[in-house]
Write a protein that holds these residues in place. Structure first.
Motif, PDB file in Angstrom:
ATOM      1  N   ARG A  20      18.775  27.381  74.183  1.00 36.46           N
ATOM      2  CA  ARG A  20      19.506  28.650  74.146  1.00 36.46           C
ATOM      3  C   ARG A  20      19.636  29.161  72.720  1.00 36.46           C
ATOM      4  N   TRP A  21      19.956  28.256  71.810  1.00 37.24           N
ATOM      5  CA  TRP A  21      20.153  28.656  70.425  1.00 37.24           C
ATOM      6  C   TRP A  21      18.820  29.081  69.805  1.00 37.24           C
ATOM      7  N   ALA A  22      17.759  28.336  70.074  1.00 37.11           N
ATOM      8  CA  ALA A  22      16.448  28.683  69.517  1.00 37.11           C
ATOM      9  C   ALA A  22      16.024  30.071  69.990  1.00 37.11           C
ATOM     10  N   PHE A  23      16.173  30.355  71.268  1.00 34.82           N
ATOM     11  CA  PHE A  23      15.709  31.627  71.813  1.00 34.82           C
ATOM     12  C   PHE A  23      16.670  32.785  71.547  1.00 34.82           C
ATOM     13  N   TYR A  24      17.976  32.545  71.632  1.00 35.45           N
ATOM     14  CA  TYR A  24      18.930  33.660  71.594  1.00 35.45           C
ATOM     15  C   TYR A  24      20.015  33.531  70.527  1.00 35.45           C
ATOM     16  N   GLY A  25      20.051  32.420  69.801  1.00 37.30           N
ATOM     17  CA  GLY A  25      21.077  32.237  68.784  1.00 37.30           C
ATOM     18  C   GLY A  25      22.457  32.007  69.373  1.00 37.30           C
ATOM     19  N   LYS A  26      22.535  31.518  70.605  1.00 41.10           N
ATOM     20  CA  LYS A  26      23.820  31.335  71.283  1.00 41.10           C
ATOM     21  C   LYS A  26      24.013  29.899  71.738  1.00 41.10           C
ATOM     22  N   ILE A  27      25.271  29.479  71.734  1.00 43.92           N
ATOM     23  CA  ILE A  27      25.670  28.144  72.184  1.00 43.92           C
ATOM     24  C   ILE A  27      26.692  28.338  73.295  1.00 43.92           C
ATOM     25  N   GLN A  28      26.545  27.623  74.412  1.00 46.67           N
ATOM     26  CA  GLN A  28      27.540  27.712  75.482  1.00 46.67           C
ATOM     27  C   GLN A  28      28.490  26.531  75.478  1.00 46.67           C
ATOM     28  N   GLY A  29      28.145  25.469  74.790  1.00 40.80           N
ATOM     29  CA  GLY A  29      29.012  24.299  74.734  1.00 40.80           C
ATOM     30  C   GLY A  29      30.213  24.536  73.826  1.00 40.80           C
TER      31      GLY A  29
ATOM     32  N   SER B 202      -1.736  29.671  62.546  1.00 39.22           N
ATOM     33  CA  SER B 202      -0.668  30.489  63.116  1.00 39.22           C
ATOM     34  C   SER B 202      -0.640  31.863  62.474  1.00 39.22           C
ATOM     35  N   LYS B 203      -0.297  32.835  63.314  1.00 44.73           N
ATOM     36  CA  LYS B 203      -0.073  34.190  62.851  1.00 44.73           C
ATOM     37  C   LYS B 203       1.376  34.521  63.167  1.00 44.73           C
ATOM     38  N   GLU B 204       2.141  34.879  62.147  1.00 46.70           N
ATOM     39  CA  GLU B 204       3.556  35.172  62.387  1.00 46.70           C
ATOM     40  C   GLU B 204       3.700  36.494  63.121  1.00 46.70           C
ATOM     41  N   ARG B 205       4.570  36.483  64.130  1.00 47.09           N
ATOM     42  CA  ARG B 205       4.887  37.705  64.858  1.00 47.09           C
ATOM     43  C   ARG B 205       5.983  38.426  64.080  1.00 47.09           C
ATOM     44  N   MET B 206       5.893  39.717  63.978  1.00 46.40           N
ATOM     45  CA  MET B 206       6.818  40.464  63.127  1.00 46.40           C
ATOM     46  C   MET B 206       8.226  40.581  63.718  1.00 46.40           C
ATOM     47  N   SER B 207       8.373  40.762  65.022  1.00 46.61           N
ATOM     48  CA  SER B 207       9.708  40.901  65.601  1.00 46.61           C
ATOM     49  C   SER B 207       9.926  39.877  66.705  1.00 46.61           C
ATOM     50  N   PRO B 208      10.392  38.686  66.311  1.00 50.54           N
ATOM     51  CA  PRO B 208      10.558  37.627  67.310  1.00 50.54           C
ATOM     52  C   PRO B 208      11.500  38.001  68.438  1.00 50.54           C
ATOM     53  N   ASN B 209      12.586  38.716  68.151  1.00 49.61           N
ATOM     54  CA  ASN B 209      13.538  39.062  69.212  1.00 49.61           C
ATOM     55  C   ASN B 209      12.913  39.961  70.269  1.00 49.61           C
ATOM     56  N   VAL B 210      12.044  40.875  69.847  1.00 50.81           N
ATOM     57  CA  VAL B 210      11.375  41.770  70.796  1.00 50.81           C
ATOM     58  C   VAL B 210      10.414  40.980  71.684  1.00 50.81           C
ATOM     59  N   VAL B 211       9.653  40.081  71.079  1.00 49.49           N
ATOM     60  CA  VAL B 211       8.697  39.277  71.839  1.00 49.49           C
ATOM     61  C   VAL B 211       9.438  38.348  72.800  1.00 49.49           C
ATOM     62  N   ILE B 212      10.505  37.712  72.329  1.00 45.61           N
ATOM     63  CA  ILE B 212      11.288  36.812  73.182  1.00 45.61           C
ATOM     64  C   ILE B 212      11.881  37.590  74.351  1.00 45.61           C
TER      65      ILE B 212
END
Length: 197
Positions: free
Chosen positions: A49-58, A128-138
């Motif tokens: 959750r944290w890797a993908f969205y920066g959120k923790i539920q615990g 590897s090729k870095e993606r410019m906007s990870p949040n958009v791709v995720i």
């Protein structure tokens, strides 16, 4: 999306470097994570959750860097906590890397000083090729509203079968399949367009 690997470094209760390769062979398609209660299963799910969205539920969602790792450094030194997830989506390999760095202030306190999020697409030759906007791709690959159906602790799995979850699950499937736009179009046709015609 198919998970391939997760690497965890000084993330919450996980001290040092931890890594899990997920099974993806024809005979072994499932990886089971089993542990006693209070041993880190929910924190393991939180790593995704944290890797993908920066959120923790615990508990203690602001505490990312491992306390033991912080206790081992001198005041004003830093420790980095990170999660790296490798996954396949639509025949492309991606590597998502989120990290946070904390500086130790004194025995009981630290301060957050930096964080980063990076998403790379791995070529067939391993570069590897870095993606410019990870949040958009995720968001395109797995919208945040769906994480509760993919990254859930085992004790929460029974909730998926409850009648109260039926509508939420149907909605999530529509989002995942890109069908929610059809529902909106249908509602729009029934409302505005119908009255105009």
């Amino acid at each position: 999306m198919k998970l391939l690997n997760i690497q965890i470094r000084n993330f919450r209760p996980f001290y040092g470097d931890q890594e899990i390769e997920f099974s993806d062979t024809a005979l072994k398609k499932v990886t089971v994570i089993y542990a006693e209660n209070q041993s880190g299963k929910t924190n393991f799910v939180d790593a995704f959750r944290w890797a993908f969205y920066g959120k923790i539920q615990g508990e203690h969602p602001g505490q990312i860097v491992n306390n033991l790792a912080l206790s081992e450094v001198e005041c004003n030194e830093t420790v980095t906590g990170s999660v790296r997830v490798k996954f396949e989506h639509e025949n492309n390999i991606f590597e998502l890397h989120r990290e946070v760095t904390d500086r130790k202030i004194d025995v009981d306190r630290s301060e957050h000083i930096a964080d980063s999020l990076k998403l790379d697409m791995i070529d067939s030759d391993g570069r590897s090729k870095e993606r410019m906007s990870p949040n958009v791709v995720i968001k395109r690959i797995m919208p945040e509203g769906l994480h509760q159906y993919f990254f859930l602790a085992g004790e929460n799995i029974q909730k998926l079968g409850e009648e109260s979850s039926r509508e939420k699950l149907q909605s999530a499937i529509k989002v995942l399949m890109g069908l929610e736009i059809l529902d909106r179009s249908k509602q729009h046709l029934r409302g505005k367009v119908r009255s105009q015609l």
